[in-house]
Motif scaffolding. Sequence first.
Motif, short mmCIF file in Angstrom:
data_model
loop_
_atom_site.label_atom_id
_atom_site.label_comp_id
_atom_site.label_asym_id
_atom_site.label_seq_id
_atom_site.Cartn_x
_atom_site.Cartn_y
_atom_site.Cartn_z
N GLN A 1 0.79 -1.13 0.37
CA GLN A 1 -0.30 -0.12 -0.29
C GLN A 1 0.50 1.57 0.01
O GLN A 1 0.61 2.79 -0.56
CB GLN A 1 -0.97 -0.10 1.18
N PHE A 2 1.72 0.58 0.88
CA PHE A 2 2.55 2.32 1.20
C PHE A 2 3.60 2.34 -0.92
O PHE A 2 3.59 3.48 -1.10
CB PHE A 2 3.88 2.11 1.87
N PHE A 3 3.97 0.93 -1.22
CA PHE A 3 4.47 1.75 -2.07
C PHE A 3 3.46 2.13 -3.51
O PHE A 3 3.71 3.03 -4.51
CB PHE A 3 5.37 0.84 -2.83
N GLN A 4 2.05 1.43 -3.26
CA GLN A 4 1.38 1.76 -4.20
C GLN A 4 0.80 3.51 -4.77
O GLN A 4 0.85 4.18 -5.31
CB GLN A 4 0.19 1.63 -4.25
N GLN B 1 2.43 6.41 -7.23
CA GLN B 1 1.39 8.71 -8.34
C GLN B 1 2.01 9.43 -7.81
O GLN B 1 1.88 10.41 -8.50
CB GLN B 1 0.78 8.77 -7.76
N CYS B 2 3.78 9.65 -7.33
CA CYS B 2 4.61 10.33 -7.37
C CYS B 2 5.34 10.52 -9.44
O CYS B 2 6.31 9.65 -8.80
CB CYS B 2 5.60 10.45 -6.41
N SER B 3 4.90 10.83 -10.28
CA SER B 3 5.60 10.46 -11.03
C SER B 3 6.92 11.21 -11.81
O SER B 3 7.13 10.19 -12.71
CB SER B 3 4.73 10.94 -12.26
N LEU C 1 15.25 7.39 -4.38
CA LEU C 1 14.12 6.97 -2.79
C LEU C 1 15.18 6.65 -2.05
O LEU C 1 15.82 5.62 -1.59
CB LEU C 1 13.34 6.25 -3.53
N CYS C 2 14.76 6.79 -0.51
CA CYS C 2 16.03 5.84 0.39
C CYS C 2 14.78 6.09 1.64
O CYS C 2 14.46 7.05 2.10
CB CYS C 2 17.39 7.58 0.90
N LEU C 3 15.06 5.49 2.23
CA LEU C 3 14.29 4.77 3.74
C LEU C 3 15.06 3.98 4.45
O LEU C 3 16.41 3.21 4.65
CB LEU C 3 13.24 3.23 3.16
N VAL C 4 15.08 4.60 6.09
CA VAL C 4 15.98 4.33 7.16
C VAL C 4 15.22 4.01 8.21
O VAL C 4 14.37 4.28 8.35
CB VAL C 4 16.51 4.97 7.60
N SER C 5 15.29 2.40 8.18
CA SER C 5 14.19 2.25 9.51
C SER C 5 14.84 0.95 10.62
O SER C 5 14.82 0.45 9.74
CB SER C 5 12.87 1.66 8.43
N MET D 1 9.21 0.14 -8.82
CA MET D 1 9.86 -0.16 -9.33
C MET D 1 10.09 0.08 -10.59
O MET D 1 9.99 1.02 -12.06
CB MET D 1 11.32 -0.49 -9.00
N ALA D 2 9.01 -0.78 -11.07
CA ALA D 2 8.51 -1.53 -12.42
C ALA D 2 7.55 -0.31 -12.80
O ALA D 2 7.84 0.00 -14.37
CB ALA D 2 7.98 -2.27 -12.14
N ARG D 3 6.51 0.11 -11.86
CA ARG D 3 5.37 1.94 -12.23
C ARG D 3 6.69 3.11 -12.69
O ARG D 3 6.02 3.90 -13.27
CB ARG D 3 4.69 1.71 -11.50
N CYS D 4 7.33 3.25 -11.70
CA CYS D 4 8.30 4.10 -11.23
C CYS D 4 9.65 4.09 -12.21
O CYS D 4 10.69 4.07 -12.01
CB CYS D 4 8.16 4.59 -10.06
N LEU D 5 9.22 4.16 -13.84
CA LEU D 5 10.28 4.45 -15.07
C LEU D 5 11.69 4.93 -14.66
O LEU D 5 12.77 5.35 -15.59
CB LEU D 5 10.14 4.72 -15.60
N GLN D 6 11.08 5.77 -13.72
CA GLN D 6 12.41 7.94 -13.42
C GLN D 6 13.42 7.17 -12.51
O GLN D 6 13.73 7.95 -12.19
CB GLN D 6 11.95 8.96 -13.61
#
Length: 717
Positions: free
Chosen positions: A604-607, A611-613, A618-622, A636-641
């Motif tokens: 759900q987060f990545f979906q 939408q940020c076209s 992206l950097c996640l630190v957790s 990664m397949a949807r966000c081509l940039q």
Amino acid sequence: MASSGEDLSNDGDVPPAAAAMAGSAHLLGFSDEILLHILSHVPSTDLVVNVRRTCRKLAELCLDKSLTHTVLLQKNYEASEDKVKQLVKEIGREIQQLNMAGCYWLSGSTIERVAHCRSLVKVNLSGCHLTSVRLSKVLSPLQHLRSLAIDVSPGFDASQLSSECKATLSRVRELKQTLFTPSYGVVPCCTSLEKLLLYFEILDRTREGAILSGQLMVGQSSVPHYQSLRVFYARLAPGHINQEVVRLYLAVLSDRTPENLHAFLISVPGSFAESGATKNLLDSMARNVVLDALQLPKSWLNGSSLLQHMKFNNPFYFSFSRCTLSGSHLIQCVINGGKELHSLASLNLSGCVHCLSPDSLLRKAEHDIDSSILETLVVACCNLQHLNLSAAHHHSSEGPGRHLCQLLARLRHLRSLALPVCSVADSAPRADRKPAQPTMHAVPCGFGKKVRIGVQSCPSPFSGQAGPQPSSVFWSLLRNLPYLERLELIGSNFSSAMPRNEPAIRNPLPPCIRAQNVGDLEVAAIGQLAFLRHLTLAQLPSILTGSGLVSIGLQCQQLQSLSLANLGTMGKMAYMSALSDMLKHCKQLKDLRLEQPYFSANAQFFQALSQCSALQRLCLVSRSGTLQPEAVLAFMARCLQVVVCHMFTGESLATCKSLQQTLLRSFQAERPALNVVIFPLLRKGLTDVIRDVPMVHLDEITLFKSRVAEEPPNLWW
């Protein structure tokens, strides 16, 4: 690709499709001036490879000098080897300024093509693959070169530079040199230097564990030519070796201080002991030079009377980061007793815990600031554009017009501002500020089952709309700074879980008590900033639902980079639903850094993020966080940039390695700039992993830091 003759329209200035359109309504109906302005926003590689071949008119315009004299390939992640080679072939002789900073994905043979750009006056090759032999080939033909930026990597040998290359270097007036190994680089060859920028990124140990030493520079030419120097800047990464090497550069300055030196800046994390040579240098500067920009290590200033003896003329930049500078000292020595200092454009007081109190010896963190000191600063430096007050407890006392936010609201020219979270809290509950009424919303706990809880209602951030307007001092501050482009709200006790060149931090410090008074309502106030491009929010413990984030997403349509860290109660992710709603509206967002313990990077987060076209990095630190490999792959397949995917979580090493290899195998071919690093945050070896991250990404998104007034304005490109 078809040839130029086939691609060009036979209809002169207008392509065939234009016949069916009204001439005035067609793009080519605009004047050349307007078209050139539009084309200036198109990447140079696309202009040459694609746009130029559409019709004769655009073919001519794409070769206009205003478009070919300056070529910017920095962060043009679609600039492939073939495109860059074609670019140089088509317009190489016209290029006078070329910025290839951070083009780490281009091969050495492609970088060598820069030698064909014979008219170059300024070139930035930082982050490019350069050996000393290759550098010699590139620079030898560039007789007009005056400005150069390069990296100096292990194995660099100045003796391999040709006489033609050294002749080119002798004419260079501006040099930016990033050092990854103890070396003087090309500095001794640059006999006409007026501006020298040095970035020390040397690690104390090699990959094999050998300890590096500045003694490796013995035998190299140690006669830098500083006699014409006007600007000296050095920025050091953590590590003893960087301090050891910079001392060798400073030794020559201490012997003879350049008469025309007007900017002297050294940025050092931690302590940097003053030596006899540096003391001689500072004494010489106090006697012989007049400065307009200054930054010194905190240990050189703390307890020193140095500032009293320095001479300034129309200064535009001061940085006293982490210094024990009292407010009285600041007023007397820096802004000359409160006299007009309208020239000052940028001021960095981050970590100066005593700078707004009269006495640095007696003040404690919980004490209120002296508002008269801040008022004197605001009046004297009324043209400030960049101000950093982060990493300190600046608490305001009660009283009309005495709050820090009310005083800063007078600085109408501010474009970037960094504040500690506790500084924007109202000093006390206000009678005219009604408490927010709880409303019943369905708020998900993370992305799991929805529960109904009472949350703060979020008033509209815009004046003129129905309903009562917020009356907090922070709302008023932002209302008076409508052109702010960068805002940082960082908890005074915040430290990232991933520091530079050190193991991950396991036990962060608790937030300031006053920060508890800054929540969703204050975050919603940021929605007033229509021109905001960069936003950082860190250690805001009272974020309940994150409803203010939605206001930011809706109204801050120019937002390009977003950094969120430790929002809300640790271990709870109640604001993730609001973040998902926010991301739907962030169509210009290019960089997202999210640092949050126990974060679940699920489908759900990545979906929502998909939408940020425009997203590129992206950097996640957790700490103790999780991720779903299938969701990452689908994203990664949807966000081509997207070309940067860094994830440091609590997943196992096997899971991280498998996902990293899959991502590279699936997307590397079509995204040559792709950089993927997925690794357990708390696992030993993290430092060795991130040392391979390209510096442009490591410095800008992987590592957390305050960026307001970090460097003087327009220091380089």
